[in-house]
Design an enzyme around this catalytic site. Structure first.
Site, PDB file in Angstrom:
ATOM      1  CE  LYS A   1      76.616  16.933  22.270  1.00 32.01           C
ATOM      2  NZ  LYS A   1      76.826  15.960  22.832  1.00 32.01           N
TER       3      LYS A   1
ATOM      4  NE  ARG B   1      79.991  11.313  19.163  1.00 30.51           N
ATOM      5  CZ  ARG B   1      79.424  12.411  18.310  1.00 30.51           C
ATOM      6  NH1 ARG B   1      79.624  13.674  19.097  1.00 30.51           N
ATOM      7  NH2 ARG B   1      78.820  11.989  17.228  1.00 30.51           N
TER       8      ARG B   1
HETATM    9  C1  9MG Z   1      75.644  11.557  18.146  1.00 28.61           C
HETATM   10  N1  9MG Z   1      76.396  12.309  19.063  1.00 28.61           N
HETATM   11  C2  9MG Z   1      75.469  13.903  19.642  1.00 28.61           C
HETATM   12  N2  9MG Z   1      76.706  13.738  20.721  1.00 28.61           N
HETATM   13  C3  9MG Z   1      77.200  13.273  20.804  1.00 28.61           C
HETATM   14  C4  9MG Z   1      77.260  12.404  22.953  1.00 28.61           C
HETATM   15  O1  9MG Z   1      77.428  13.651  23.379  1.00 28.61           O
HETATM   16  N3  9MG Z   1      77.394  11.388  23.308  1.00 28.61           N
HETATM   17  C5  9MG Z   1      77.497  10.653  22.555  1.00 28.61           C
HETATM   18  N4  9MG Z   1      77.852   8.880  22.091  1.00 28.61           N
HETATM   19  N5  9MG Z   1      77.074  10.589  20.851  1.00 28.61           N
HETATM   20  C6  9MG Z   1      76.783  11.821  19.981  1.00 28.61           C
END
Ligand code: 9MG
Length: 279
Positions: free
Chosen positions: A219, A253
């Site tokens: 990000k 994630r």
């Molecule tokens: C779909 N998505 C994109 N970024 C995300 C994040 O930081 N957390 C979660 N739960 N989903 C995300």
């Protein structure tokens, strides 16, 4: 946590691999290629140690345009079905749309990952009926404009208050407390400063008494700080994932599964030794 009889021990941090099924994630947009590509990406991430595969068909990047229900279904359902049939893993559906949640669960998904925290029409109702775990994420605004002027007086407090409110709504609606995960939503209506304040205070989110998910992979909080393009952010991805694991995030994630699994293993063993010493 029980994902339709697939149990995941969240006493140590686990890794969720990201599988985006959006046209820009594949060079050739043909249906066969999308399916094959999705399956081979899932296979790779699982071989690298991912515990969950998160499948999404709508980009939620800043500036992203919304897609229709049908477009999203066409993208994700064949991939969910194929991943569920071929691999013994937990499949997560990344969506905010009730119809997509419903069909994804019928196709084998056992976690709803909703960046809009079940606030869209019908989403809460589907989640209650599905009886699968849900991840409630915080977002200020909507993806198209959310990064234009994000504003908070106290970002950590406000995000936690929002998540507490959504937990209460879910509990009242009939979702079991042990089926709820929260996520502060890094990059979703947050400046660099907001994102790093949240990361610096991530341990506070455990006061909500449910598992915490963190997603910072690739990000702009990494890219803008380090002045690195998307494919030059691996060190930043691992640094942020490591800090999140150290602060007890139960699910991280990420795109770079192999490297993150290594980093998280190191954090997990250090935590195990520390806990032993305390006994
Ligand atoms: C779909 N998505 C994109 N970024 C995300 C994040 O930081 N957390 C979660 N739960 N989903 C995300």
């Amino acid at each position: 946590m029980n994902f339709r009889n697939n149990f995941l021990d969240l006493t140590t941090s686990k890794v969720m691999g990201i599988l985006n099924v959006t046209p820009d994630s594949f060079s050739d947009g043909g249906a066969f290629n999308i399916l094959e590509n999705g399956l081979s990406q899932a296979a790779l991430m699982l071989s690298e140690g991912a515990d969950i595969i998160d499948i999404g068909g709508e980009s939620t990047k800043p500036g992203a345009q919304a897609v229709s229900v049908q477009q999203e279904l066409d993208r994700v359902i064949p991939v969910i079905e194929a991943v569920f049939k071929r691999f013994d893993t937990i499949v997560s559906i990344d969506t905010s749309k009730a119809q997509v949640m419903k069909e994804a669960i019928n196709a084998g998904a056992s976690l709803i990952n909703d960046v809009r925290a079940l606030q869209e029409n019908g989403a809460l109702d589907i989640a209650v009926k599905a009886k699968v775990p849900v991840c409630l994420m915080h977002m200020q605004g909507q993806p198209k404009l959310m990064q234009q002027n994000p504003c908070y007086d106290d970002v950590v407090k406000e995000v936690m208050t929002f998540l507490q409110g959504r937990i209460s709504v879910c509990l009242k609606a009939g979702i079991a407390g042990n089926q709820i995960i929260v996520d502060p939503g890094f990059g979703f209506g947050k400046s660099i400063e907001h994102n790093y304040k949240i990361l610096a205070n991530l341990e506070k989110f455990h006061e909500l008494n449910v598992p915490v998910m963190a997603g910072m992979s690739r990000k702009s909080m990494i890219g803008n700080l380090l002045q690195r393009k998307i494919d030059q952010r691996l060190a930043g991805n691992i640094a942020t994932a490591t800090v999140a694991a150290q602060k007890g995030a139960q699910i991280i994630r990420v795109h770079d599964v192999k490297e993150t699994v290594d980093a998280v293993k190191i954090v997990n063993i250090i935590n195990a030794y520390r806990n032993n010493n305390e006994r």
